[in-house]
Write a protein that holds these residues in place. Sequence first.
Motif, PDB file in Angstrom:
ATOM      1  N   LEU A   1       0.826  -1.203   0.000  1.00  0.00           N
ATOM      2  CA  LEU A   1       0.000   0.000   0.000  1.00  0.00           C
ATOM      3  C   LEU A   1       0.860   1.252   0.000  1.00  0.00           C
ATOM      4  O   LEU A   1       2.012   1.230   0.447  1.00  0.00           O
ATOM      5  CB  LEU A   1      -0.913   0.025   1.234  1.00  0.00           C
ATOM      6  CG  LEU A   1      -1.857  -1.151   1.450  1.00  0.00           C
ATOM      7  CD1 LEU A   1      -1.295  -2.087   2.492  1.00  0.00           C
ATOM      8  CD2 LEU A   1      -3.229  -0.668   1.864  1.00  0.00           C
TER       9      LEU A   1
ATOM     10  N   GLY B   1      -3.011   4.554   2.371  1.00  0.00           N
ATOM     11  CA  GLY B   1      -3.846   3.364   2.538  1.00  0.00           C
ATOM     12  C   GLY B   1      -4.455   2.888   1.237  1.00  0.00           C
ATOM     13  O   GLY B   1      -5.433   2.146   1.247  1.00  0.00           O
ATOM     14  N   ARG B   2      -3.868   3.275   0.104  1.00  0.00           N
ATOM     15  CA  ARG B   2      -4.363   2.808  -1.197  1.00  0.00           C
ATOM     16  C   ARG B   2      -3.575   1.566  -1.616  1.00  0.00           C
ATOM     17  O   ARG B   2      -2.351   1.568  -1.631  1.00  0.00           O
ATOM     18  CB  ARG B   2      -4.218   3.908  -2.261  1.00  0.00           C
ATOM     19  CG  ARG B   2      -4.764   3.530  -3.642  1.00  0.00           C
ATOM     20  CD  ARG B   2      -4.689   4.724  -4.588  1.00  0.00           C
ATOM     21  NE  ARG B   2      -3.316   5.102  -4.874  1.00  0.00           N
ATOM     22  CZ  ARG B   2      -2.607   4.621  -5.910  1.00  0.00           C
ATOM     23  NH1 ARG B   2      -3.150   3.742  -6.739  1.00  0.00           N
ATOM     24  NH2 ARG B   2      -1.370   5.040  -6.098  1.00  0.00           N
ATOM     25  N   GLU B   3      -4.311   0.516  -1.958  1.00  0.00           N
ATOM     26  CA  GLU B   3      -3.662  -0.737  -2.339  1.00  0.00           C
ATOM     27  C   GLU B   3      -2.965  -0.588  -3.685  1.00  0.00           C
ATOM     28  O   GLU B   3      -3.567  -0.164  -4.679  1.00  0.00           O
ATOM     29  CB  GLU B   3      -4.681  -1.865  -2.397  1.00  0.00           C
ATOM     30  CG  GLU B   3      -4.076  -3.228  -2.709  1.00  0.00           C
ATOM     31  CD  GLU B   3      -5.082  -4.356  -2.652  1.00  0.00           C
ATOM     32  OE1 GLU B   3      -5.023  -5.251  -3.513  1.00  0.00           O
ATOM     33  OE2 GLU B   3      -5.955  -4.345  -1.740  1.00  0.00           O
TER      34      GLU B   3
ATOM     35  N   ARG C   1      -8.849  -5.247   9.555  1.00  0.00           N
ATOM     36  CA  ARG C   1      -8.552  -3.875   9.127  1.00  0.00           C
ATOM     37  C   ARG C   1      -7.245  -3.403   9.747  1.00  0.00           C
ATOM     38  O   ARG C   1      -6.698  -4.018  10.669  1.00  0.00           O
ATOM     39  CB  ARG C   1      -9.686  -2.934   9.538  1.00  0.00           C
ATOM     40  CG  ARG C   1      -9.842  -2.832  11.047  1.00  0.00           C
ATOM     41  CD  ARG C   1     -10.878  -1.811  11.473  1.00  0.00           C
ATOM     42  NE  ARG C   1     -10.973  -1.734  12.934  1.00  0.00           N
ATOM     43  CZ  ARG C   1     -11.533  -0.733  13.599  1.00  0.00           C
ATOM     44  NH1 ARG C   1     -12.073   0.289  12.936  1.00  0.00           N
ATOM     45  NH2 ARG C   1     -11.572  -0.729  14.923  1.00  0.00           N
TER      46      ARG C   1
ATOM     47  N   TRP D   1      -7.819   2.879   8.617  1.00  0.00           N
ATOM     48  CA  TRP D   1      -6.915   3.329   7.563  1.00  0.00           C
ATOM     49  C   TRP D   1      -7.044   2.454   6.312  1.00  0.00           C
ATOM     50  O   TRP D   1      -6.993   2.932   5.196  1.00  0.00           O
ATOM     51  CB  TRP D   1      -5.488   3.321   8.093  1.00  0.00           C
ATOM     52  CG  TRP D   1      -4.421   3.773   7.146  1.00  0.00           C
ATOM     53  CD1 TRP D   1      -4.165   5.058   6.773  1.00  0.00           C
ATOM     54  CD2 TRP D   1      -3.429   2.958   6.502  1.00  0.00           C
ATOM     55  NE1 TRP D   1      -3.060   5.092   5.925  1.00  0.00           N
ATOM     56  CE2 TRP D   1      -2.603   3.818   5.748  1.00  0.00           C
ATOM     57  CE3 TRP D   1      -3.151   1.593   6.511  1.00  0.00           C
ATOM     58  CZ2 TRP D   1      -1.529   3.336   4.995  1.00  0.00           C
ATOM     59  CZ3 TRP D   1      -2.095   1.108   5.764  1.00  0.00           C
ATOM     60  CH2 TRP D   1      -1.294   1.981   5.004  1.00  0.00           C
ATOM     61  N   PHE D   2      -7.228   1.143   6.520  1.00  0.00           N
ATOM     62  CA  PHE D   2      -7.400   0.214   5.402  1.00  0.00           C
ATOM     63  C   PHE D   2      -8.166  -0.996   5.891  1.00  0.00           C
ATOM     64  O   PHE D   2      -7.964  -1.475   6.988  1.00  0.00           O
ATOM     65  CB  PHE D   2      -6.030  -0.206   4.847  1.00  0.00           C
ATOM     66  CG  PHE D   2      -6.132  -1.145   3.651  1.00  0.00           C
ATOM     67  CD1 PHE D   2      -6.510  -0.656   2.402  1.00  0.00           C
ATOM     68  CD2 PHE D   2      -5.867  -2.492   3.782  1.00  0.00           C
ATOM     69  CE1 PHE D   2      -6.606  -1.513   1.309  1.00  0.00           C
ATOM     70  CE2 PHE D   2      -5.946  -3.351   2.708  1.00  0.00           C
ATOM     71  CZ  PHE D   2      -6.325  -2.869   1.456  1.00  0.00           C
TER      72      PHE D   2
END
Length: 488
Positions: free
Chosen positions: A205, A209-211, A472, A486-487
């Motif tokens: 990530l 928090g973007r994969e 998470r 956050w994710f």
Amino acid sequence: MFGITHAPDFDHPGLIWFNTRGPISLADLRGRLVILDFWTFCCVNCLHTLPVLRLIEDTFGENVAVIGVHSPKFTHECHAESVAKAIQRYDIRHPVVHDPQTILWDEYCVRAWPSLVFISPDGMVIGQLTGEPDPDMLLNGVAAMLEQFRHEGQLCHTPLGQILAASLHQGGALRFPGKIKPCPDRDGTKRWAIADSGHHQIVFLDDGGRELRRWGSGRPGFADGSIDACFNGPEGLICDEAAIYVADTRNHAIRRIDIASGFITTLAGDGRRGGALCMEGAPPETSLASPWDLALWQGSVYFANAGSHQIGRLDLADGIIHLVAGSGAEDIVDGPGEHALLAQPSGLALCPSGDCLYLTDAETSSVRRLSLDGSARISTVTGSGLYEYGDADGDCDHASFQHPLGLTMAGERLLVADSYNSALRMVDLAAATVTSIKPRCRDDVCIPWAEPAGIAADGPDRLLLSDTNNHRIVEINLADLTSRTWFG
């Protein structure tokens, strides 16, 4: 083994059953060889037994019934919802009865985890096996017993389909995440890697928090390569600029992901559960025992070999495996590395100076310190015994944890994921004190943490916590004591 006697029934009123539509009695299992597996989900040796039992069920089909009897050690394990999560996490498919008051444990005269009790098709106790079974010996023993029962005409298929029920699959983008670690980049970009244990994958990530991508097919297995590469329940990892090193826990292996190419290779372990590490250097194909977390220092990967209660070191230059600390026995005893006793080390954090390694010693609910100055001496920061645990703040000599699994360093502070207390604790090393940190939730819907197993620090005030049973990652701001998802 003990004398043949009538097996006590296990359909006691009030006991909770999982993977069934209701209680199961001995009468329901008549005509089968029954194997009772007395276990508890904190116990790594119990987890090692599960694949052997699955193999027995697959091999002998309708002639054998495996029944798990969950007899807890820790207070947290007495809660039925915690047991349900563990059954999902470890993909246990056979029926399990929860025995929080150890009624069945006492009736069957069990004294240790794991223990297998064998019941004949006519309801007689015919033997008990304590400790992890040897897979080949157990398979051969079960085959011999079934052959005898077949010869005596005792085997009779009794269908269980009407009372069995499948466990539910839970999780979304993550499923029972383990450790989270920062991944450095040459240009200073912040990236993070997560051991997505329940999906058998590693997730990459960005700092928001973007994969970015995933590695691992998503199927449990042991295969190198790219698209078809497989992990099996990875719990820990560590990164450098070029690679992610993975504690592939249920494969008993250490793997390497090349970040640029995505190619996965095996650095140590052969997929089989190994015994205690020896002082002499060992080749990379040496069997490991549930490596649970990793740390990287001066060209070596240090690993928490939870299944043998030891800390090992993999030299990346020549692939040789070295024992660093732990005799292989389970307890809390300080001293020089080869004489010290650990108990299921599960989390690692390197000192900023690189002269020591801190570790969570889960079964003793303690935090330990390993010197890396050449002496490999183990000392205890806080914690006192195999059966001593709690949720008390205060000075390190009197504070208590409950099966902590993760930790990280922020300056002179250790932040600990106190898993079975579902809490975040801070150890002030200078003051030798322990305090609990309870941030205010900023989410629209606030969910209490559940068995956090990993934690990473980003500077003095930012933490990322693996909220494992809630599938998470939580971001915690220590400056204003707030938290948010956050994710996941």
